[in-house]
Every structure is written in structure tokens, then in C-alpha cells.
Design an enzyme around this catalytic site. Structure first.
Site, PDB file in Angstrom:
ATOM      1  N   ASN A 123      70.461  43.736 136.637  1.00  0.00           N
ATOM      2  CA  ASN A 123      70.044  44.378 135.387  1.00  0.00           C
ATOM      3  C   ASN A 123      69.265  45.667 135.622  1.00  0.00           C
ATOM      4  OD1 ASN A 123      71.316  42.382 134.031  1.00  0.00           O
ATOM      5  ND2 ASN A 123      69.470  41.339 133.299  1.00  0.00           N
ATOM      6  N   ASP A 163      67.075  34.502 130.472  1.00  0.00           N
ATOM      7  CA  ASP A 163      68.122  34.334 131.494  1.00  0.00           C
ATOM      8  C   ASP A 163      67.856  33.136 132.410  1.00  0.00           C
ATOM      9  OD1 ASP A 163      69.521  36.446 130.487  1.00  0.00           O
ATOM     10  OD2 ASP A 163      69.015  37.864 132.086  1.00  0.00           O
ATOM     11  N   ASP A 195      72.138  47.871 116.838  1.00  0.00           N
ATOM     12  CA  ASP A 195      71.500  48.683 115.790  1.00  0.00           C
ATOM     13  C   ASP A 195      70.246  49.409 116.298  1.00  0.00           C
ATOM     14  OD1 ASP A 195      70.642  45.933 115.952  1.00  0.00           O
ATOM     15  OD2 ASP A 195      69.309  46.332 114.269  1.00  0.00           O
ATOM     16  N   CYS A 246      78.629  38.614 127.956  1.00  0.00           N
ATOM     17  CA  CYS A 246      78.424  37.182 127.729  1.00  0.00           C
ATOM     18  C   CYS A 246      78.369  36.884 126.234  1.00  0.00           C
ATOM     19  CB  CYS A 246      77.103  36.746 128.347  1.00  0.00           C
ATOM     20  SG  CYS A 246      77.143  36.674 130.135  1.00  0.00           S
TER      21      CYS A 246
END
Ligand code: UD1
Length: 428
Positions: A23, A310, A126, A118
Site C-alpha cells: 500500500n 486489513d 466521492d 477487492c
């Protein structure tokens, strides 16, 4: 399609080294588009998601050289040739939305097919768009054709912005858009994740002026130009947490190298509450699940520095084996209990109501045919398979391979009996 066969492998023992963060590397690679000079990125994990990002960057005009053997990627972009990433690639990875900020900043235009990745909740964008709009971009949504476009042909202008939720991706995208904007941008209620800090450090090396990354307010003074930079990606805190829980669930004894304990504080705290012994040593994190009986605890996922969403499914697999009742509350994503059905197929005792799951342990787990419903859920069922009687067959493992470097090899090196086989139609 491949599947994993997992057999009981109690206890796991030995040492394992953590790879660069998935990430962190994805936004850093996207940020390399912000300059025409070469960016050298080190400690890049070998992952499907990184391959997809390399492909997307090439498609928009970057010259990408992968030195996978040495975990390095070099990116240089003379000119943005396309301001749209191809849908076939975007649908494979939600993080492709991170191209929007850099494309908008450098080319004045970014079009994005609505992203994939995922299947954990609606995952709208948004907040990303709200940020681009505040920076002066015109937003055009074409739902019929399934794309959204941000246009700022005369460039972006600094602004003050409050994010309604500290979204990781929106924070990253808005930072990348604002670094080349005219004037100062202040963004409040931003995400504080270590991956944001790593991105800001990389951008600052490129010549950006970003302050406050890692706090809830980020200030960016726009600059005219960015330059090439060299950067080592931080270790993956979710991979670290996965191996910590692997030690706990198998009542094992693991030395986890290249881990940053500061980035996994909530996982350390919760494992300790359950009776796991954890020591931060010079060589790495020692995690011992073999010293005393392990007991239940409660978890609530939150933005960083709270307990990471996660890690929720992975921790839940462990809690199914701990003594007592645990409550797990998921507050970040609205549809992140898909692993519950898979763990139940293996014998876990779990009841869910809205965003709360109650786990009663210890339940004897047994091998079953299960799905890796998303990346982390995949890791969760593999961990459950390591302590189940019999063979666990995990399908759709491409999710796991998107996000864990050398998953099978690393687990085998610490004693896991796990193999990857090609799935035949008759197996399904
Ligand atoms: C990133 C991570 C992912 C992690 C998540 C939360 C990457 C590549 N992925 O995903 O592994 O699970 O952070 O820690 O870094 N939301 C909105 N509007 C938006 C954006 C987000 O409502 O414009 C909502 C999402 O639906 C979700 C929540 O905010 O409920 C968190 O999402 P976000 O922090 O944006 O996650 P990602 O950046 O997609």
C-alpha cells in the site's frame, strides 16, 4: 486458476523477513508520474498489483523498468501520452484510482473507469473528487459509460479542505494533485497511515513542500516543478501482522525481521491481551504463541492508529482458536465479513449482526474447500488451514498473490505445509 492446499502445520517456527509495503509502493509509483526525471524505487515487493501498476504507468506514457530480482523499479515519464488508464487494468486493481491525482496535476486531465479491486463494500471515490474539485478541477461523471473525469486545463489552485472521512486513497490522491498547484493547500481530517508518510517523504525528496504527514492536518505549498528521486519503500505492516498472527494461531515461535513495531502497535497490543509474548529485539520482533493458553479479546477496526481493517479477518481466524468469546466490530468497510462464511465452513463458531461478529472459541477446525474472498480474507483462511485437521483447499488465490510477496515460499520456510496447484474444472 491456481489453488492452495494447506495442511496442519503446528507450530510454525523460525524466521521470516518482511517485504516492502504494497500500500506504500502503489501511490509512490503513481507519484513518479509527477516529474520528467527518473525515479528509482527500492524495496519494491514482487506482486501482481505492482505488475498492474507498471502496466498502467506504461500505458499513460511512462518508461518503466523493472529489476524484480533486486526489488527495484525505475520510472521516467517524458510526457503524459494518455490521461486515461485502460479499464481492463483498472478493474483488476482499485489502487489505479491513485493515477488521477498525478495525471491531473501533470496533464491537466484525468479520466478513470470506475475502479475494481477487492469486493469489500461500495468503496466510492466521492472524497477524491471532492478534493480535486476544491483544487479547481471540473468533475464530469458519466455513469452510463462508467467513467469519471477531472479537468483542470489551466492548472490547479491551492485550497482549504476538510475530508468527511480520513480516506487513505483520497488523502494520497489530493496530496499528489496539490503538490504542483499554485499556492497553499491545507487538508484537514486526513488519513494518518504510515503509507501516507512514506508517500510524503518521497514527494518531498522530489522537491515537494509537504508538512504534517502522519497527523490529521497536512499543509502543502505548491511548487513549479518536481525532480527525480530515489526511495526505499517502508516494510509492509499488514504482512508483519499476518506473520505475527501466524505465530499466535499455530502456537508457534517466530522471529519477524524487517518489521517496524511502531506501525503494528494495535496488533501487538491485542495479541498481548490474548496471551501472546512479543519482544522487540535488535534482530526483529519475536512472537511466541507457545508460552501460555491464549484467550479471547475484542477488536474494533478504525483508521490508523486504530486497529487496521486489513488485519480484521486474519485476527478473526486466530480468535476462533482462542478460549472464550470475542467481539469484532468493523467500522471502516461495510461489507467486510465475507470470510466469516468460509471460516464457518472450517468449523469456526461465529455469529454476525450488521458490523459485529461474535466468535466463540476454541472451535476445532477441520479442512474444507474455501474461497479467498479478498486478499486478507485469503490469508485468514490459509492461517485457519494451518491449524485445521485434514486438508484445506483455498481457491481464488490470485487475491492473495496480488498482495503478499513469496507467500508460499515464506510460509514453507517456517514449517507450513502448503502448496500451490493448478485447479482443474472437475475440482470446482
Ligand atoms: C486503503 C488500502 C486498503 C485498506 C484501506 C483502509 C491501499 C492501496 N489500500 O484503501 O488496503 O483496507 O485503505 O485502511 O492503500 N470512502 C468513501 N469515499 C471515498 C473514499 C473512501 O466513502 O472517496 C470510504 C470507503 O468506502 C471505506 C472507507 O472510506 O468505507 C475507507 O476507505 P479508504 O481509506 O479510502 O481505503 P482505500 O484507500 O480504498
Amino acid at each position: 486458476m491456481a489453488k492452495f492446499l494447506v495442511k496442519n502445520s503446528v507450530p510454525l517456527k523460525g524466521e521470516v523477513t518482511i517485504s516492502g509495503s504494497k500500500n506504500a509502493v502503489l501511490p509512490i509509483m503513481a507519484a513518479a508520474l509527477l516529474t520528467d526525471e527518473t525515479c528509482s524505487i527500492m524495496d519494491v515487493p514482487k506482486l501482481k498489483d505492482v505488475d498492474v501498476m507498471c502496466n498502467i504507468l506504461s500505458r499513460v506514457g511512462a518508461n518503466v523498468q523493472e529489476d524484480y530480482k533486486n526489488n527495484q523499479v525505475f520510472i521516467q515519464t517524458n510526457k503524459i501520452m494518455e490521461y486515461e488508464a485502460p479499464y481492463a487494468l483498472v478493474k483488476r486493481m482499485r489502487a489505479s484510482v491513485l493515477l488521477m491525482g498525478p495525471l491531473l496535476a501533470r496533464a491537466g486531465r484525468a479520466r478513470m473507469p470506475l475502479p475494481g479491486g477487492c469486493a469489500i463494500g461500495a468503496r466510492p471515490i466521492d472524497l477524491h473528487l471532492k478534493g480535486f474539485s476544491a483544487l479547481g478541477a471540473k468533475i464530469v461523471e458519466n455513469k452510463g459509460y462508467g467513467y469519471v473525469e477531472a479537468i483542470a486545463e489551466d492548472g490547479l489552485k491551492g485550497c482549504n479542505l476538510y475530508l468527511d472521512f480520513p480516506s487513505v486513497g483520497a488523502t494520497e490522491n489530493i496530496i499528489m494533485a496539490a503538490v504542483l498547484a499554485k499556492g497553499t493547500t491545507v487538508i484537514e481530517n486526513v488519513a494518518e497511515e504510515p503509507e501516507i508518510v512514506d508517500l510524503a517523504n518521497f514527494l518531498n525528496k522530489m522537491g515537494a513542500k509537504i508538512k504534517g504527514a502522519g497527523t490529521d492536518t497536512i499543509k502543502i505549498e505548491g511548487v513549479e516543478k518536481l525532480f527525480g528521486a530515489r526511495h526505499n519503500v517502508i516494510p509492509d505492516r499488514i504482512e508483519t501482522g499476518t506473520f505475527m498472527v501466524a505465530a499466535a494461531i499455530t502456537r508457534g515461535n517466530l522471529l519477524i525481521k524487517n518489521a517496524l513495531p511502531d506501525h503494528v502497535k494495535p496488533v501487538i497490543a491485542k495479541l498481548k491481551e490474548c496471551g501472546v509474548e512479543i519482544e522487540d529485539t535488535f534482530d526483529g520482533l519475536w512472537v511466541r504463541g507457545d508460552l501460555r493458553p491464549l484467550i479471547a479479546t475484542d477488536i474494533k477496526t478504525l483508521p490508523y492508529p486504530g486497529f487496521p481493517t486489513d488485519m480484521q479477518s486474519i485476527f478473526m481466524a486466530f480468535l476462533a482458536t482462542a478460549e472464550g468469546k470475542s467481539n469484532v466490530i468493523e467500522t471502516v468497510f461495510e461489507n467486510r465479513f465475507m470470510h466469516v462464511a468460509e471460516l464457518e465452513r472450517m468449523g469456526a463458531k461465529i455469529e454476525t449482526e450488521d458490523r459485529k461478529a461474535t466468535i466463540t472459541g476454541p472451535a476445532p477446525l477441520s479442512g474444507a474447500k474455501v474461497l479467498a474472498t479478498d486478499l486478507r480474507a485469503g490469508a485468514a483462511v490459509v492461517l485457519a488451514g494451518l491449524v485445521a485437521e485434514g486438508v484445506t483447499e483455498v481457491s481464488e488465490v490470485y487475491h492473495i498473490e496480488r498482495g503478499y510477496e513469496d507467500f508460499i515460499e515464506k510460509f514453507r520456510s517456517i514449517g507450513a505445509r502448503i502448496e500451490r496447484v493448478e485447479e482443474k474444472i472437475n475440482d470446482l
